[in-house]
Every structure is written in C-alpha cells, then in structure tokens.
Design an enzyme around this catalytic site. Structure first.
Site, short mmCIF file in Angstrom:
data_model
loop_
_atom_site.label_atom_id
_atom_site.label_comp_id
_atom_site.label_asym_id
_atom_site.label_seq_id
_atom_site.Cartn_x
_atom_site.Cartn_y
_atom_site.Cartn_z
N HIS A 92 0.83 -1.21 0.00
CA HIS A 92 0.00 0.00 0.00
C HIS A 92 0.87 1.26 0.00
CE1 HIS A 92 -3.19 -2.76 2.06
NE2 HIS A 92 -2.97 -3.08 0.80
N HIS A 253 -9.50 -2.02 -4.42
CA HIS A 253 -8.36 -2.36 -3.57
C HIS A 253 -7.41 -3.33 -4.26
CE1 HIS A 253 -5.91 -2.58 -0.04
NE2 HIS A 253 -5.74 -3.85 -0.38
N ASP A 257 -3.43 -2.89 -5.03
CA ASP A 257 -2.37 -3.88 -4.80
C ASP A 257 -1.54 -4.11 -6.07
OD1 ASP A 257 -2.95 -4.36 -2.12
OD2 ASP A 257 -4.23 -6.09 -2.53
N HIS A 280 -0.99 -11.01 -5.02
CA HIS A 280 0.42 -10.66 -4.83
C HIS A 280 1.36 -11.65 -5.51
CE1 HIS A 280 -0.94 -7.61 -2.17
NE2 HIS A 280 -1.37 -8.44 -1.25
#
Ligand SMILES: [Zn+2]
Length: 313
Positions: A92, A253, A257, A280
């Site tokens: 973030h 969101h 990421d 991720h």
C-alpha cells in the site's frame, strides 16, 4: 495546497517530469502491524538521486531495496527480505509512492511489517504529500513494455502489454470474482495519475472473508486485524458498521495492490496491465517474467516513447 497540486499533479506518460523526485522533508508515523499486532514506527525520508526506494530495518541495521527480486512471501501481503530481516505489507505504501511519482526515498521501520493504518493507501499518500515532494538530480527512468508477458494460475492471470499507438503511462484493467455475494464479480479500468489515484483508488481498503479470519489467527497472522483496518465479508454481508466506501471497493483495492506490487519493478511502467483474479503472487511472478527476457522491455530515461515533449537521454 493548490499550487502543490498543480506542480505535482501529472499523469505518468502525459507530461512526465524528467528529473527524479524525492521527499522535501522526513515524516514519521506510528501504527499497528496487521499481522504482528505490534506498534510499528515508520519514517519516510528523502534520499539521494538514484537511491530508488529502499526499506531499512532500524532495529536490525539492514537495508532492503524495494525490488521484485527481494520478494520472498506473497501469501497475505507482499513481503521483502534479506537474510533474516523481513518487511511485510509494503504494497500500500509502494502504491502511494508510485502514484506520487517519487523515485528516491528511504523508509525506516522498526518491525517486520509496515503499519496497516486503515487498510488503504490514503494515510501513506497523506504522509508523502505532507512531507512534500521535490525534484532533484538525475533522470527518471521508465520501464517501457515492448511485448506481451503473461502469467497464469488456476484460471487467474496477469499480463503486461505495450501501449496501443498513442497510449502513454500506466493503464490497469482488472476483474475479480468471489463466491461471497457481497463481492461477486467486479471490474475496473484505471489510468494512473496522482489525482485519479487519490480520488478513485487510495481509499479502497483491504478485505477478508469472515471464514478465513479464524484460519489466519490459528496461523498466528492478522493479530492486529480488526474492522478498523479491513473490510470483513460474510456471504452477502459486510460486517463493518460503516459499510463500504465505494460499491466496488473490493476491485479498487485489488487494483491498488497491483499498482503497489508492480512498483517493485524499480521504475514507473509505461504499458498496460490486464488481469483477472490476480494477487500478490501472480503480480510478482509477472515482474519476474518481464525481467527474465531483455526483449520484453527497455529502460527509457526522462521521456516515454510516443510522448516526445521531453528530451530522451
Ligand atoms: Zn492490499
């Protein structure tokens, strides 16, 4: 305030500043670590030209560059490490740094993860802008994507492509799909700019499924997690009493990421990201795949190809 915005509001690629940028002054904050539950002190500091973004564990005296090849864990956050020294949940902050167009910065932290704050990037963006941004020596480099690179896993995929003719900067197209009907299927297209990031993406919070929280606690994770720093979803219900900040906060969101994870390329990207249900792990695999072959990219100083108003080195 408006003069700062005018000076530093830019869309990467549309009018990219040739000079590298760092913070005007250092700024500190204390917050809870999401997984450890410990209080973490973080300081964002100006750095010399060409330092890049470097994390520093002040308690261990170890520095770790914010680079994709230092990523060693992507299960719940993006974690970088060197030897025994680890720093988790960097994505973030990295997204806020990328959107602010900051090239050089040292991030001091006295714990194995960054503060989670409210689970979004907005507090990090606020800190960076409160410290102020200055241009300093050296030329910014852009990572220009030259040909498609794609990674996949179980139907999820992440891909980087070159721009169509006339395209500049960094475009992100992302879709997600969850069985929980509070999330369902969502998609979002975004062209990276400081103002767009601040208005559409930075405030979107991380989220978790109620059923997963127990498993996380058993694994010793998410000990600092609460409704104050994550959206918690149970089927069709959002557990947070204040509700959502955007009806499609979840995909926003995940897009945050993507920006943060791809900021570990070490240079702002000129190209298009297309992804579905990526996370991720895939985001990091994508960067590794790009850098695995020099035909996939080129580093361009000062100006993005196709922009032309700045002199390329
Ligand atoms: Zn996140």
């Amino acid at each position: 305030m408006s003069s700062l915005r005018e000076k530093y509001s830019f869309s990467p690629g549309e009018a990219p500043p040739a000079a590298r940028r760092t913070l005007k002054a250092a700024i500190s904050a204390v917050g809870r670590g999401l997984h450890s539950g410990m209080d973490v002190t973080m300081q964002l500091k100006p750095a010399a030209a060409n330092t890049g973004i470097v994390f520093h564990r002040t308690d261990l005296g170890v520095s770790i560059p914010a680079c994709f090849d230092h990523v060693t864990d992507t299960r719940l956050c993006t974690l970088i490490s060197k030897g025994e020294a680890k720093i988790g949940t960097i994505e973030h902050l990295m997204a806020a740094i990328c959107a602010s167009g900051v090239d050089d910065m040292v991030v001091d932290v006295d714990a194995p993860e960054l503060p989670v704050f409210d689970g979004s990037a907005a507090p990090f963006l606020f800190l960076i802008e409160s410290a102020g941004i200055v241009e300093h020596g050296g030329l910014r480099e852009w990572l220009e994507i030259l040909r498609p690179v794609r990674v996949e896993h179980n139907g999820a995929f992440a891909e980087l492509r070159s721009h169509n003719q006339g395209g500049t900067g960094f475009d992100v197209s992302l879709s997600i799909e969850f069985a929980a009907s509070a999330i369902g299927a969502q998609a979002y297209n975004f062209h990276l700019s400081r103002d767009g990031f601040a208005g559409e993406i930075a405030n979107a919070r991380t989220f978790t499924l109620l059923g997963e929280i127990e498993a996380l606690h058993k694994a010793g994770l998410a000990r600092g997690g609460s409704l104050a720093n994550a959206i918690v979803v149970d089927g069709e219900k959002v557990m947070n009493p204040e509700g959502l900040r955007f009806t499609d906060e979840f995909v926003r969101h995940k897009l945050l990421d993507v920006i943060g994870d791809l900021a570990l390329a070490g240079a702002p990207i000129s190209g298009r990201f297309i992804g579905s249900r990526t996370g991720h792990a895939l985001n990091n695999q994508l960067l590794r795949a790009v850098f695995a072959d020099q035909m996939n990219y080129r580093l361009t100083s000062g100006s993005v190809a196709g922009v032309g108003q700045l002199t390329a080195a």
